[in-house]
Design an enzyme around this catalytic site. Structure first.
Site, short mmCIF file in Angstrom:
data_model
loop_
_atom_site.label_atom_id
_atom_site.label_comp_id
_atom_site.label_asym_id
_atom_site.label_seq_id
_atom_site.Cartn_x
_atom_site.Cartn_y
_atom_site.Cartn_z
N THR A 340 0.85 -1.19 0.00
CA THR A 340 0.00 0.00 0.00
C THR A 340 0.88 1.23 0.00
O THR A 340 1.93 1.25 0.65
CB THR A 340 -0.95 0.02 1.22
OG1 THR A 340 -1.76 1.20 1.18
CG2 THR A 340 -0.19 -0.01 2.53
N HIS A 393 2.21 -11.55 14.30
CA HIS A 393 3.22 -12.12 15.18
C HIS A 393 2.89 -13.56 15.59
O HIS A 393 3.73 -14.24 16.20
CB HIS A 393 3.35 -11.24 16.44
CG HIS A 393 4.69 -11.33 17.10
ND1 HIS A 393 5.68 -12.20 16.69
CD2 HIS A 393 5.21 -10.66 18.17
CE1 HIS A 393 6.74 -12.07 17.47
NE2 HIS A 393 6.48 -11.13 18.38
#
Length: 422
Positions: A340, A393
């Site tokens: 992006t 994560h």
């Protein structure tokens, strides 16, 4: 008579919202001609007619939600004129209504059939919808129509004061709930405008919140010196345009750099399915595009097999389809990683949100000339860009995420290496 049915749209799409009717009752329809535009969670879809004839009925209004397989309109085949909506209740007077009036406010047939001994108001779908929103009874609305039909303007001008007591009695069991459902009182001196969220905007909002609730999202940052890429573009821009019929932009460099880094750190190209990791051995890179209806992420397929010119052409093609609302569902599904570019709007630094079920997204930002220490004695002004990598994560450790971003940085600062590793 033939029915217009909402077709299968995509595996993940089961319903949509009627954005606009492209044909009105009484209008001629040809086979293959667009009847209605449907807004789904991802794209707008235009539904065609499989029949020749005349559109006789719209069974839903603009703004209504319809499901796949549901009948939304009726077409009289072979040029057959539409059956008058009030034919059963009052064939003579209703059939004499001018065609223009039937077109602007169609009347639903089953709502005009009267029950013996009980009067039922005759009203257009738009009038009924507005009456429901205002909470008033159509039987109480006066109309100037000679046939007694309630039009939307009649409902709009009716204040509903005559039925306040009846309405209060009907809703008496839950006064607190009723009060909570009403919008807060607004100060006339502080005007506001209320606008219903589009289906796509609602979906974007829902998915972004879900990602933050379901993923262990972290962001790591770095910066890249864009000097080498800008020099290369300057030297090669004319020959590149001549050979590829497209300008050499930054996105092809970043796409190639991401592919090179994904090959070295494959967990960034994975997703979680239940208790399994699905590590993808292909590289379908999503490129976030800001459209009028909201952010969309069309996908560049097999980016690792494409040249710089092919990537630039495909990104330009997808961006144009997004702006003209021509993206297909297949253009938006199946991406493995997303890029992006908030820098096009002037963003200097941001933390991009994951595009689930992907576990990584790279954020590009504004190129800004800043003083950079070249060595212990030399400082130069360099075109610098901050990079941000948001990652999940749950499956990507900090060491791997940081190393991935450093690899992207190294490839961009040595753009010739993209030919070997990208």
């Amino acid at each position: 008579m033939a029915e217009i049915i909402v077709p299968e749209l995509a595996e993940s799409i089961s319903e949509g919202t009627i954005a606009q009717w492209l044909k009105q009752p009484g209008e001629q329809v040809q086979k293959g001609e667009y009847i209605v535009e449907l807004e789904t969670d991802k794209v707008n879809v235009e539904i065609i007619s499989d029949f020749d004839g005349v559109l006789s009925q719209q069974l839903f209004e603009e703004g209504d939600t319809v499901k796949v397989g549901e009948v939304i309109a009726v077409v009289g085949e072979g040029g057959e004129a539409p059956a008058p909506a009030a034919e059963k209740a009052a064939p003579a007077p209703v059939s004499a209504e001018p065609a223009a009036e039937q077109k602007t406010e169609p009347v639903v047939q089953n709502e005009l059939e009267e029950t013996p001994g009980k009067h039922k108001a005759i009203a257009s779908p738009a009038a009924r919808k507005l009456a429901r929103e205002k909470g008033i009874s159509l039987d109480s609305v006066p109309t100037v129509d000679p046939l007694g039909r309630v039009r939307v303007q009649d409902v709009a001008s009716y204040d509903g004061s005559s039925q306040t007591e009846a309405k209060s009695a009907a809703s008496a069991p839950a006064p607190k709930a009723q009060a909570a459902a009403q919008p807060p009182q607004e100060n006339p001196a502080k005007p506001v405008e209320r606008e219903k969220m589009s289906r796509r905007r609602q979906t974007i909002a829902k998915r972004l919140v879900e990602v933050q609730h379901t993923a262990a999202m972290l962001t790591t940052f770095n910066e890249v010196d864009m000097t080498a890429i800008m020099d290369l573009r300057k030297r090669r821009k004319d020959s590149f345009l001549k050979n590829n019929d497209v300008k050499l932009g930054f996105m092809s460099f970043f796409t190639k750099a991401v592919v090179g880094a994904l090959k070295q750190f494959p967990l960034l190209n994975a997703e979680i399915q239940g208790d399994e990791l699905v590590i993808k051995k292909f590289y379908d890179i999503g490129i976030a595009v800001s459209a009028d209806d909201g952010l969309v992420v069309p996908v560049v397929r097999d980016a690792d097999k494409m040249t710089f010119g092919e990537i630039e052409k495909e990104i330009g093609n997808l961006a144009n389809k997004a702006r003209t609302k021509k993206l297909a569902v297949s253009d938006l599904t199946g991406g493995t990683f997303t890029i992006t570019n908030g820098g096009t709007f002037g963003s200097l630094l941001s933390t991009p949100i994951l595009n689930a079920p992907q576990v990584g997204i790279l954020g590009m930002h504004k190129i800004q000339v800043r003083p950079v220490a070249i060595d212990n004695e030399t400082i130069e002004n360099r075109p610098m860009m901050y990079l941000a990598l948001s990652y999940d994560h749950r499956i990507v450790d900090g060491k791997e995420a940081v190393s991935f971003l450093v690899k992207v940085k190294d490839l961009l600062e040595d753009p010739e290496s993209l030919l070997l590793e990208g």
